[in-house]
Design a protein around this motif. Sequence first.
Motif: not given
Lengths: 387, 387
Positions: A215, A219-220, A222-223, A239, A243, A246-247, A250, B210-212, B215
Amino acid sequence: MFNNFTLQNPVKVIFGKGSIAQLPKNIPANAKVMLTYGGGSIFSNGVHEQVINALTGYDVIEFGGIEANPTFETLMAAVEVARKEHVTFLLAVGGGSVLDGTKFMSVAIPFEGGDEWNNIVKRKAKYGEALPIGAVMTLPATGSEMNSIAVISKKETDEKFGMGHPLLYPQFSILDPETTYSLPKRQVANGVADAFTHVMEQYLTYPVGAEIQDRFAEGILQTLISVGQKTIANPEDYEARANLFWAATVALNGWISVGVPQDWATHQIGHELTALHGIDHARSLAIILPHLMRYKLEDKKEKMIQYALRVWELSGTDEELVEGAIQRTIDFYESLGIPTSGKAYGIGDATINEIVKRFEERGSAFGEHGDIDAKAASDILKMSIAE
Amino acid sequence: MFNNFTLQNPVKVIFGKGSIAQLPKNIPANAKVMLTYGGGSIFSNGVHEQVINALTGYDVIEFGGIEANPTFETLMAAVEVARKEHVTFLLAVGGGSVLDGTKFMSVAIPFEGGDEWNNIVKRKAKYGEALPIGAVMTLPATGSEMNSIAVISKKETDEKFGMGHPLLYPQFSILDPETTYSLPKRQVANGVADAFTHVMEQYLTYPVGAEIQDRFAEGILQTLISVGQKTIANPEDYEARANLFWAATVALNGWISVGVPQDWATHQIGHELTALHGIDHARSLAIILPHLMRYKLEDKKEKMIQYALRVWELSGTDEELVEGAIQRTIDFYESLGIPTSGKAYGIGDATINEIVKRFEERGSAFGEHGDIDAKAASDILKMSIAE
């Protein structure tokens, strides 16, 4: 089945606008700091000035000119200076290449055994100690800011190797999305593609029932799909920049790799393309991944279907989903302006033959099943130039 | 907008079957160890034996009897023993209550200022040092294994308070899903509900793009929905146990809270229900959350719609989605055998009046907008007993 794992990531991430001002809280006041950087964009985007202002009162020397795909030769010159000047703290300011190179330096500077290429990059020697590292990252891409990996190239032999060791974690990384506003579109696109491929290497293998990891990986992805284009179209969208940053972090900080099989064959073949052809790292990955997906279609089928359903929200028969998964991946890279055909980069038989020779000499075998050897790499590369 | 944040989580997680054997690698050989535990289930499930075998050669003393909702009174008795015996390392073996209590002890043992309730639990004093802590967790629920939070109760005054400080991170936590096979169904159900609510406290506020984080939060909720029932129905399903354990850990280790607003009003009201009525922690949350969702329906509307669409895959008008979000949340708790009506627990006006009094005295105001005060708590509690 969900594998056993150990996870410990000590990096302090300091995230957000204005966070460069927090440097003095995180570097000992009596440190002799070496600020390392790359091609000089930190001067035009104001980051150098912010850093120097924050470091008022510190004893700082600078070393610039660390290349994209940082070279052993350049880094050893920096190591010499750091040794002579008795540097005690390394501050990398720039992208993943600068930080990767600085990670190598952190082990090389106190190392007394000589032959740093074999002993440190190729891990022939046991690591002793490392200088502490801090980072001010200005490029969302490699994830180097929150991991213990570095990839170093050698000009002399056109080689490129990855090294990994817990001593290579930065103590802290400062990520201010505003510092990325002025990046060239090509670098942003490469960063998105790099982070996307990092996730795919840890996700697109075979299912082991690790629901959280799946998941999170989805999520990453999709982001990145959501913010990639947005960032390129509107560089000052805070924004979207936040994102993306941070994507990318991680995507390669250990959170999604715990307990699951990993592939990394795309990176291993891609590294050779960069070493031999000078192709941007992210672009080398875009050449390989879609063709590796087709080559390993049967082995990766279950995860490809899951990827098609959850990330791309496709529907259809299993066959349609697998085809859709490959096509959407190609379309995604191409939508960032990154060609996925080897032909577009002038790759031909000579390159393929050299890579086959290297894989054979080293006895290379990559991928989640350890079966991406010289023959497989050759087949995948031939598929990449067939279109 | 995505808020600035700092993230650093130094805990070493050692995950998987057989991992208790790794204890000696992680505790200094010359340590004087105090093994802390709860009601004694570690004797019947074989965990105590595994731990003692792994610690052969160590100097170990034991302190048992730490309660669910660990009390200051019991813990201070343990602190006295640890001081007298010059303990240097604390090893918590059990669930979140044992570990929370041990976290308090780690600061209290070396503390010389007296009045540990006010100085340490209520954070009136500056923390000096803390004894190192390791954990062998046997219950997926609180996430205490990878965070720096502890919740302590005081019998004398029926109070319950949370404390948080970076010194409270365990050095390591060992999570072996097999140790959870023998848990009573009620504890498993409570653990699922606890972890689910932890995520909701960090997720169901208002959107900041904050998308990550969104998700990831959604992925944990989906995982808990997927494995919750499975774990209860088939206690020896390793994969489900592993997913539940990891979901509960990442639900409250800082990964999903970075850069986003948080609520926690459900916990604050729930703590009072536990303190006054002895209601299981997780059950106290199930009483509050659905009614708080309805009470704050307008403020939380956007996130409720996102939650309905992504987590429960509902469709419909905005109003239908919001209603569906509340109903699915109620159904989820109830499907675990956890009633969501305050009446089922015998809560009445006397309890509500006492909570209102406490909130007024303390000037409490919780929630992402800081507006869940005595009046709001009273309204929510009244809604919970109206059905």
